[in-house]
Design an enzyme around this catalytic site. Structure first.
Site, PDB file in Angstrom:
ATOM      1  N   ASP A 175      -2.652   8.211  -1.604  1.00  0.00           N
ATOM      2  CA  ASP A 175      -3.516   8.835  -1.514  1.00  0.00           C
ATOM      3  C   ASP A 175      -3.976   9.727  -0.162  1.00  0.00           C
ATOM      4  O   ASP A 175      -3.252   9.569   0.640  1.00  0.00           O
ATOM      5  CB  ASP A 175      -5.217   7.504  -2.344  1.00  0.00           C
ATOM      6  CG  ASP A 175      -5.017   6.807  -0.926  1.00  0.00           C
ATOM      7  OD1 ASP A 175      -4.208   5.998  -0.394  1.00  0.00           O
ATOM      8  OD2 ASP A 175      -6.327   6.134  -1.169  1.00  0.00           O
ATOM      9  N   ASP A 208       1.057  -1.292   0.169  1.00  0.00           N
ATOM     10  CA  ASP A 208      -0.140  -0.002  -0.101  1.00  0.00           C
ATOM     11  C   ASP A 208       0.803   1.203  -0.024  1.00  0.00           C
ATOM     12  O   ASP A 208       2.203   1.275   0.014  1.00  0.00           O
ATOM     13  CB  ASP A 208      -1.072  -0.213   1.373  1.00  0.00           C
ATOM     14  CG  ASP A 208       0.139  -0.169   2.794  1.00  0.00           C
ATOM     15  OD1 ASP A 208       1.070   0.341   2.559  1.00  0.00           O
ATOM     16  OD2 ASP A 208      -1.017   0.367   3.569  1.00  0.00           O
ATOM     17  N   SER A 209       0.407   2.290  -0.218  1.00  0.00           N
ATOM     18  CA  SER A 209       1.361   3.519  -0.375  1.00  0.00           C
ATOM     19  C   SER A 209       1.320   4.453   1.348  1.00  0.00           C
ATOM     20  O   SER A 209       2.335   5.389   0.753  1.00  0.00           O
ATOM     21  CB  SER A 209       0.232   4.562  -1.406  1.00  0.00           C
ATOM     22  OG  SER A 209      -0.825   5.062  -0.338  1.00  0.00           O
ATOM     23  N   GLY A 210       0.976   3.690   2.619  1.00  0.00           N
ATOM     24  CA  GLY A 210       1.205   4.746   3.409  1.00  0.00           C
ATOM     25  C   GLY A 210      -0.396   5.261   3.637  1.00  0.00           C
ATOM     26  O   GLY A 210      -0.143   6.342   4.990  1.00  0.00           O
ATOM     27  N   GLY A 211      -0.720   5.714   3.067  1.00  0.00           N
ATOM     28  CA  GLY A 211      -1.866   7.118   3.041  1.00  0.00           C
ATOM     29  C   GLY A 211      -3.188   6.665   3.345  1.00  0.00           C
ATOM     30  O   GLY A 211      -3.179   7.221   4.700  1.00  0.00           O
ATOM     31  N   GLY A 268     -10.944   3.826   1.038  1.00  0.00           N
ATOM     32  CA  GLY A 268     -11.961   4.783   1.329  1.00  0.00           C
ATOM     33  C   GLY A 268     -12.887   4.253   2.014  1.00  0.00           C
ATOM     34  O   GLY A 268     -14.095   4.706   2.449  1.00  0.00           O
ATOM     35  N   ASP A 325      -7.524  -7.190   0.802  1.00  0.00           N
ATOM     36  CA  ASP A 325      -7.263  -7.756   1.694  1.00  0.00           C
ATOM     37  C   ASP A 325      -7.629  -7.260   3.034  1.00  0.00           C
ATOM     38  O   ASP A 325      -8.251  -6.271   2.426  1.00  0.00           O
ATOM     39  CB  ASP A 325      -5.432  -6.593   1.272  1.00  0.00           C
ATOM     40  CG  ASP A 325      -5.997  -5.072   1.536  1.00  0.00           C
ATOM     41  OD1 ASP A 325      -6.411  -4.653   1.625  1.00  0.00           O
ATOM     42  OD2 ASP A 325      -5.130  -4.701   3.159  1.00  0.00           O
ATOM     43  N   HIS A 335      -5.329 -21.019  11.185  1.00  0.00           N
ATOM     44  CA  HIS A 335      -7.299 -20.989  10.469  1.00  0.00           C
ATOM     45  C   HIS A 335      -7.926 -19.958   9.760  1.00  0.00           C
ATOM     46  O   HIS A 335      -8.649 -20.519   8.491  1.00  0.00           O
ATOM     47  CB  HIS A 335      -7.762 -21.829  11.574  1.00  0.00           C
ATOM     48  CG  HIS A 335      -9.836 -21.715  11.223  1.00  0.00           C
ATOM     49  ND1 HIS A 335     -10.370 -22.762  10.503  1.00  0.00           N
ATOM     50  CD2 HIS A 335     -10.524 -20.884  11.330  1.00  0.00           C
ATOM     51  CE1 HIS A 335     -11.200 -22.302  10.493  1.00  0.00           C
ATOM     52  NE2 HIS A 335     -11.242 -21.540  11.182  1.00  0.00           N
TER      53      HIS A 335
END
Lengths: 376, 376
Positions: free
Chosen positions: B146, B92-95, B221, B271, B340
């Site tokens: 973003d 991910d971008s860290g946003g 979002g 995810d 599990h």
């Protein structure tokens, strides 16, 4: 339970043997991973079996009695069924935990009243109840109820305590004979030598224990803070008295060097929380020395954790990655540390066994003690 | 990166496809286990691969940037080399982390100044730096920078934020084009649709993102506290606008039912920390419903954790044993719960895929949503 001595070292008292139980064979000298509450902390049962390849694991009577309780374990059909470990299990008697964990406790000839570390509730252990609990847990090897004396310990306290431990042993043996295993396989009862660090008490205790003709014998009350040399002295004395044709178990020991030295004194069985506890804290034992993986020096070391290690983790992960996991307090850090250390401990005792059989144990041991004790 | 659509469901917008990356194939719909700091919490890499059999895992740019830092990851030769995972990785971008984790932060057109959750130190993320970091980490799929808006969110804030996110996207694309992968394999950049829960903003954003012709597109979002129905509405709207011939990734979603419903709306990738986080807390997802394994009702249930489960833990351990581990806060409890749940999530998306290909997805989905949502 059958014990067969296969080889003796000519330059020390080290022996190679095997113990046959209804759950399979244990090759000695052996290290037994500690599975306090029925789980070796941070390791899947399949990895204890297939990766560590332990012959036998420990369970703690005190912990299992409090949680999940003997009713649940009995309903499961014993600890083997409960946790899915189908090789041999040994349970301690709870004596050590009552000594080390409890806040308030009252110990006398009758037994021990202690408080649960979980909820403070009061419980009573005595020689008979402890045998009953261990019948319910269903370990292959069970331990007599004893008092583990602290270090240092007044001579008078140690002497009086030893008398209680001996009396309790007789009650344990009687109750053991009067009861049957619950799950269709045999259980062996090991008595425990006490006597603190006093030669005369240790001698007296070893002779008393030896006279009982048990299937195996344990040495307790050591590795509780005394200098290593004192521990070795006591172990040597006691090993010289305990029957030669039965396995000898040195309880709660120890570092890799402690184990090698004690094998040389005639000990066959060991257990200790050190490989898992220290493994969870980032201390890794290897054949070349001790690694504190949290140290900054490993931050960009992309070599395998242990290029000569026997566990999959040794080759799967790098030192830099493992350090990263420890610094970030990731669950996987302790999982890897525990698995590595246990695999190393099992490698160490197997290697000791191989050298005993091949006849060069004493020489190998001297070199190895130096190597495993240094810091990397 | 290549995306191939293999089948479409006739009664919904569900699709089955495959993404080809330089680290192998990803069969969609797919669930991607979250490996925040380069480790899927509580699971050995070999088990993520062999037992969960995940096609792709996630890493978090924010976390990896702070620890171990891009210098260490670069020295290792990228995240794949660092953690030993040789299948695809998405970062991910860290946003989202800047939105959800930070105490003090300052966001404007230029970028974000935020404080590390580890030591409070100040850092700056902007579209260019975030692309650079993701080049250093070396994931196969990387995300545009973003702002993830909270829920609820003022219309004006959402509109203004969307403009910033779109401007940042253009800067990300430019910087992505002007830089090269560092480790000899391709990276794909996915833009992210924002717009809070406003239909017009979501439409505008989806159209803007669609116009970029990226190799895949994400919906961000959502799953930030809004009602599920609102999430589905937004997802449906956006999926109808995003290119049909590129994979669609719904970020941070969700429950098993959320995933099934969103697959039906045309989402290909998911995810979420839920399977591992809830797994560590004793909530187990199964095809028959949700088990709170800490519940007393499981204390003497000696049946396997999940007789129909695909993980080794489902058959190795019983419910009673797992409950015992959770009650005692044993490390193994979270390890089992995580393994599990992830295995179940992967089973669920594979089963969805099979039904899409076989043509009975919609019917199966309706039944399954009910089953997986009930409490056992």
């Amino acid at each position: 339970m059958q014990f067969k001595l296969l080889e003796r070292d000519t330059k020390s008292s080290a022996r190679a043997g095997e113990i046959q139980t209804d759950h399979g064979k244990i090759e000695t000298p052996i290290f037994m991973p500690v599975g306090t509450a029925g789980t070796v902390k941070g390791i899947h049962i399949k990895d204890v079996k297939e990766d560590v390849n332990a012959d036998i694991i420990l369970g703690n009577t005190y912990h299992l009695y409090l949680r999940p309780g003997t009713d649940i374990i009995e309903k499961a059909g014993g600890l083997h069924k409960f946790n899915g470990w189908d090789r041999p299990i040994l349970t301690d008697s709870g004596g050590y935990q009552v000594y080390s964990l409890s806040g308030t406790r009252k110990l006398d000839e009758k037994g021990v009243i202690f408080q649960s570390h979980i909820d403070g509730s009061r419980h009573n252990f005595n020689p008979e109840s402890v045998i009953d609990i261990q019948r319910s847990i269903g370990a292959d090897i069970i331990m007599a109820f004893d008092e583990c004396t602290p270090y240092p310990c007044d001579y008078d306290y140690a002497k009086n305590s030893l008398q209680i431990t001996h009396n309790w042993l007789d009650r344990c043996i009687t109750h053991f004979k009067n009861t049957d295993p619950k799950y269709g396989f045999s259980q062996a009862l090991f008595p425990i030598v006490q006597g603190s660090t006093y030669m005369d008490l240790r001698k007296q205790s070893a002779e008393f224990i030896a006279s009982k003709g048990a299937e195996g014998n344990a040495i307790g009350g050591l590795s509780v803070g005394e200098p290593h040399e004192l521990m070795y002295e006591m172990t040597e004395l006691v090993c010289g008295i305990l029957p030669d044709d039965k396995p000898r178990y040195l309880m709660g020991v120890g570092t890799p060097a402690n184990i090698l030295e004690s094998i040389a004194l005639g000990v066959d069985m060991f257990d200790c929380v050190m490989p898992t506890r220290n493994g969870r804290n980032g201390m890794l034992f290897t054949k070349n020395g001790i690694i504190n993986i949290k140290n900054k020096k490993w931050a960009d070391d992309f070599s395998p954790i242990d290029a000569e290690g026997t566990s999959f983790v040794d080759h799967q992960y790098t030192k830099a990655y493992l350090r990263h996991l420890f610094v970030g307090k990731e669950m996987l850090s302790g999982m890897i540390g525990s698995l590595h250390n246990l695999s190393f401990y099992l490698w160490l005792v197997r290697e000791a066994r191989r050298h005993i059989i091949e006849g060069d144990f004493a020489l190998w041991k001297e070199e190895m003690v130096k190597k495993v004790s240094q810091r990397l």
